[in-house]
Design an enzyme around this catalytic site. Sequence first.
Site, PDB file in Angstrom:
ATOM      1  N   HIS A 453       0.818  -1.201   0.000  1.00 17.70           N
ATOM      2  CA  HIS A 453       0.000   0.000   0.000  1.00 17.70           C
ATOM      3  C   HIS A 453       0.858   1.259   0.000  1.00 17.70           C
ATOM      4  CE1 HIS A 453      -3.743  -2.302   1.391  1.00 17.70           C
ATOM      5  NE2 HIS A 453      -3.802  -2.034   0.115  1.00 17.70           N
ATOM      6  N   GLU A 690      -8.214 -14.033 -30.415  1.00 16.41           N
ATOM      7  CA  GLU A 690      -7.577 -14.307 -29.115  1.00 16.41           C
ATOM      8  C   GLU A 690      -7.234 -15.773 -28.956  1.00 16.41           C
ATOM      9  OE1 GLU A 690     -10.143 -12.782 -26.057  1.00 16.41           O
ATOM     10  OE2 GLU A 690     -11.937 -13.639 -26.938  1.00 16.41           O
ATOM     11  N   ASP A 714      -5.582 -12.888 -24.035  1.00 14.97           N
ATOM     12  CA  ASP A 714      -5.812 -14.319 -24.258  1.00 14.97           C
ATOM     13  C   ASP A 714      -4.913 -14.878 -25.351  1.00 14.97           C
ATOM     14  OD1 ASP A 714      -7.717 -15.283 -22.389  1.00 14.97           O
ATOM     15  OD2 ASP A 714      -9.182 -13.943 -23.307  1.00 14.97           O
ATOM     16  N   CYS A 761      -7.559  -4.730 -28.502  1.00 11.34           N
ATOM     17  CA  CYS A 761      -8.189  -4.258 -27.266  1.00 11.34           C
ATOM     18  C   CYS A 761      -7.597  -4.937 -26.037  1.00 11.34           C
ATOM     19  CB  CYS A 761      -9.702  -4.451 -27.317  1.00 11.34           C
ATOM     20  SG  CYS A 761     -10.179  -6.166 -27.524  1.00 11.34           S
TER      21      CYS A 761
HETATM   22  C1  PEP Z   1      -8.122 -10.117 -24.300  1.00 10.51           C
HETATM   23  O1  PEP Z   1      -8.178 -11.333 -24.154  1.00 10.51           O
HETATM   24  O2  PEP Z   1      -7.078  -9.512 -24.596  1.00 10.51           O
HETATM   25  C2  PEP Z   1      -9.321  -9.297 -24.095  1.00 10.51           C
HETATM   26  C3  PEP Z   1      -9.349  -8.016 -24.412  1.00 10.51           C
HETATM   27  O3  PEP Z   1     -10.404  -9.886 -23.527  1.00 10.51           O
HETATM   28  P1  PEP Z   1     -10.507 -10.228 -21.955  1.00 10.51           P
HETATM   29  O4  PEP Z   1      -9.330  -9.593 -21.289  1.00 10.51           O
HETATM   30  O5  PEP Z   1     -11.819  -9.697 -21.511  1.00 10.51           O
HETATM   31  O6  PEP Z   1     -10.441 -11.722 -21.941  1.00 10.51           O
HETATM   32 MG    MG Z   2     -10.087 -12.278 -23.970  1.00  9.92          MG
END
Ligand code: PEP
Ligand code: MG
Length: 834
Positions: A453, A690, A714, A761
């Site tokens: 912390h 992914e 993923d 993403c």
């Molecule tokens: C990912 O797998 O990079 C992704 C954006 O989906 P999540 O993190 O929700 O599995």
């Molecule tokens: Mg994912």
Amino acid sequence: MIDLPQTLIRLGAQAGSKADAIAQVAALLTAAGRVAPGYVEGMLAREQQANTYLGSGIAIPHGTPETRHLIRQTGIAVLQVPGGVQWGEGGETVRLVVGIAAASDEHLDLLRRLTRVLGDDALVDKLSATTDAGDVQAALTGERPANTPDTGPTLPYSAQVTLPNPLGMHARPATGLANLVRSRGGRAQLTRDSGESAGESADATRLMEVLGLGLTRGTPLTVSADSPELLAAVTDAIRAGLGDDLSAAPAGQTPARREPDWAPQAVGATVEGVAAADGLVVGVTRQHAPRPLEVRDDPGDPLQEAARLTDALAAAHAELDGVVNDVSAKFGADKAAIFRAHQELLADEGTVQDTVGRILDGHGAAWAYQAATGTRIAQLQKLDDPTLAARAADLGDVQRRVLRQLLGVHEPEVHSGGPVILLAPDLTPSDTARLGPDTLLGFVTALGGPTSHTAIIARGLGLPAVVAAGSGVLEVPDGTPAILDGAAGRLYLNPSEADVHSARQRQDVLTRGREAARAARFEPGATRDGARVEVAANINRAADAGAALEAGAEGVGLMRTEFLFLERDSVPGEEEQEAEYRAMALALEGRPLIIRTLDIGGDKEVPYLGLAREDNSFLGLRGIRLCFERPDLFLPQLRAVARAAKDYPNIHLMFPMISTLEDFRRARAIFDTVRRELDAPEVPLGVMIEVPSAALIAGALAAEVDFFSVGTNDLTQYTLAMDRLHPQLARQTDAMHPAVLQLIHLTVQAAERHGKWVGVCGGAAGDEVGALLLTGLGVRELSVSTPQVAGVKAALRGRTLPELQALAREALNQPAAEAVRALVRPVVDGEAVA
Ligand code: PEP
Ligand code: MG
């Protein structure tokens, strides 16, 4: 054990004064033949010597040693005064008067029970108002709770769960668990099923016992309870994360180590530690060694010592209220939550009981508290999980606060005389919050970890910090000129004039860079030569859209809809979902919104769906696979999206965990049917890349989809066969591994052949190196967390597309993630946003 027949309990009494209450409780004892009539005088006399108020509206009047001969049989009586009666001069109001007539030490057991009641406000409230004398009997008699953890479950109903919390069982979820069990009544235990301490159990209402089990993410444990209902409630709550965000980064997931951005040429010495908070400062050092508290064992009257303990705990609690207000005002409520957790540690029933147990064994309150908390601190320090071990520092902080109260010691000011780089064995979160940027340039501790912390507060303060630098740092004399580089985890001692000059220049560059990034956050994302790369935000709720836009986001590249299903106990209805999608689309004012269909499974469990447990949950019925099995979930979601899309053309739909062409076709067919039924328009359809198979057949997919969005979290875990939540593999699970980059490269090439676009993403999009290389590979949209938007845009503006393309080509040929990162750093530095 003491008995408490109902004749010795009087509920619903009224008392005009303390003396009146004492007379009434004495009368109960007298009527039951426990004491001779004169005992009440002893009780009143005792009150003159010392107030017997115990805390939480409970008082324990009892006779003096001189009146002990009037006791005929050890016993207690309880007078409940729901309207309260004034007790001490401090204005305490007592609602439970527990009269004690103890010829020897049989009442000690009762005192232990009372201290347990004391720590539990809900129970005190219940006992102060109950109309059932059985409640009082049950609370004050019965088995003496054990002070040491039990081994093995002893309760009749049990079930196995796996702890899902990214940061393990830390104070906040443990408190939630304790409150849940208390509010339901009954008993529940947790038993560890694996590891060195397998078989160790903890009472679910005792914070320290629960923390002491050292439960990290993924630990299998057995929950046992005394009723099937309580068992179901507890297991469901644990699976749902006890209020924690289950998608947060797990403990230990710090970015791969990088070479420092800046390095001096000629310094006296370099101290290397672990980077805890970024920033570069130049100054002089000062040692800070907190004065050890001298705790002697001064035994006193056990009742008085117990009362002193109660007072000290209350004073520490009040002091923490002040800290919470102060920290909230200065750094925000999230940082203040740390000190709320300290209040929970203060109230920990097991610790209070253990302390009282030691007091009753004849020790002084301070000594007893130090011993009781010391044992727990040592237990936590032993745990090999850095996050849980870091909680030892929190408990140490709480321990010192209470001991100061008991010993009447004031914490001296840390130092005076200008901001310095503080060097300390360790700093408590309280120290760090108390110091602040006006007294401190940054700090280096010999111990500690990046998830402590203290480190979190330092980041909130914007102070550079290095932890775990080793004891050598404690030898550095005060006033030594130094440069502290928080990002590199290094303290440079006695730097040359030239180095100081260069560090100051670097500081200016960093500050200007941050300011420039912020000032330019609303510019469209693009490379220096104008190649457009949209920088969007990953947000899950319409309520977060305002903040994302204010940070410069150009849309939402990933709305994880499973969050609408988490943190509640039933499926959100079609209308509710539609309202949320509409609200999000509206808030974005025409900017793109990519709604991802449910990605439940893997680590994202939704307890009330009653899904079967899977041995390999990341490889099982997750994401689109689960949706195919559960049309009752999938269809309402698709209908909600289709309805919202009628009014909001900025809505895009994306399917997660696509691993075959058939997956996409099937999902599209279902959506098309729904859409036609509702007379909804076409919606751009995308798939997440992914799973490695999806990247490898990207050509076939690209012919049919409208866009791809790469989920690097993923894709990395499945490509490298490394569980994305595995704490020991965290440093290696790097999306910059050339194998992962190769798959993204294939995806982009396939998409380009079909005139489709690719976004990213996953977490790599928000990492500066990742953002640059992904752009070089041809990615056209980066969706990142809100605070990363401005920095990513700034990094892109620093480079031209051809430069990034050249870098990406080189990256694909590197042997390892480190080599890829090494490739990017120096070039990034050369072009720092100046
Ligand atoms: C990912 O797998 O990079 C992704 C954006 O989906 P999540 O993190 O929700 O599995
Ligand atoms: Mg994912």
